[in-house]
Design a protein around this motif. Structure first.
Motif, PDB file in Angstrom:
ATOM      1  N   TYR A 106       0.830  -1.193   0.000  1.00 12.50           N
ATOM      2  CA  TYR A 106       0.000   0.000   0.000  1.00 12.50           C
ATOM      3  C   TYR A 106       0.869   1.249   0.000  1.00 12.50           C
ATOM      4  O   TYR A 106       1.958   1.268   0.552  1.00 12.50           O
TER       5      TYR A 106
ATOM      6  N   GLN B   9     -10.243  -3.092   4.683  1.00 13.74           N
ATOM      7  CA  GLN B   9      -9.011  -3.303   5.432  1.00 13.74           C
ATOM      8  C   GLN B   9      -9.261  -3.209   6.934  1.00 13.74           C
ATOM      9  O   GLN B   9      -8.591  -3.886   7.712  1.00 13.74           O
TER      10      GLN B   9
ATOM     11  N   ARG C  48      -7.214   1.659  -2.309  1.00 11.59           N
ATOM     12  CA  ARG C  48      -6.753   0.816  -1.202  1.00 11.59           C
ATOM     13  C   ARG C  48      -5.455   1.314  -0.582  1.00 11.59           C
ATOM     14  O   ARG C  48      -4.666   0.557  -0.045  1.00 11.59           O
ATOM     15  N   ASP C  49      -5.227   2.620  -0.685  1.00  8.81           N
ATOM     16  CA  ASP C  49      -4.075   3.224  -0.041  1.00  8.81           C
ATOM     17  C   ASP C  49      -4.502   3.849   1.282  1.00  8.81           C
ATOM     18  O   ASP C  49      -5.687   3.976   1.561  1.00  8.81           O
ATOM     19  N   HIS C  50      -3.532   4.209   2.084  1.00 12.44           N
ATOM     20  CA  HIS C  50      -3.795   4.778   3.412  1.00 12.44           C
ATOM     21  C   HIS C  50      -3.528   6.276   3.398  1.00 12.44           C
ATOM     22  O   HIS C  50      -2.665   6.746   2.670  1.00 12.44           O
TER      23      HIS C  50
ATOM     24  N   THR D 142       1.157   5.175   1.284  1.00 13.40           N
ATOM     25  CA  THR D 142       0.651   5.988   2.377  1.00 13.40           C
ATOM     26  C   THR D 142       0.814   7.450   2.003  1.00 13.40           C
ATOM     27  O   THR D 142       1.892   7.874   1.593  1.00 13.40           O
TER      28      THR D 142
END
Length: 93
Positions: free
Chosen positions: A2, A46, A26-28, A4
């Motif tokens: 992932y 997630q 689907r990244d933070h 960020t």
């Protein structure tokens, strides 16, 4: 893996579509306020995976504790002691 991203809280407030797109990928996103990290935004799926992982770790730790007690008979409690102390241990009547 992932990615960020770090975004100020004002970006969350003023430019949510950009932040939402990052999350959809689907990244933070780490949310900062006055330069300090305050929160992490992750996709809901997630979060569910993380909660399952935490539950698994909790069960694994409790099983390890039980195995350690089972390996040491000095830690065992007799059934007589359990019945004698039943009320004081908070058992429901």
């Amino acid at each position: 893996m992932y990615n960020t991203y770090v975004k100020a809280v004002r970006d969350l407030r003023n430019n949510y579509p950009e932040v939402a797109q990052i999350i959809k990928n689907r990244d933070h996103v780490i949310i900062t306020n006055n330069g300090k990290s305050e929160a992490v935004v992750i996709p809901y799926e997630q979060l569910e995976e993380y909660q399952e992982y935490l539950h698994f770790r909790y069960i694994k730790d409790k099983l390890a504790e039980a195995e350690a007690i089972a390996d040491n008979p000095n830690e065992w409690v007799s059934i007589d002691d359990v019945l004698k102390n039943w009320d004081s241990w908070g058992a429901k009547k």
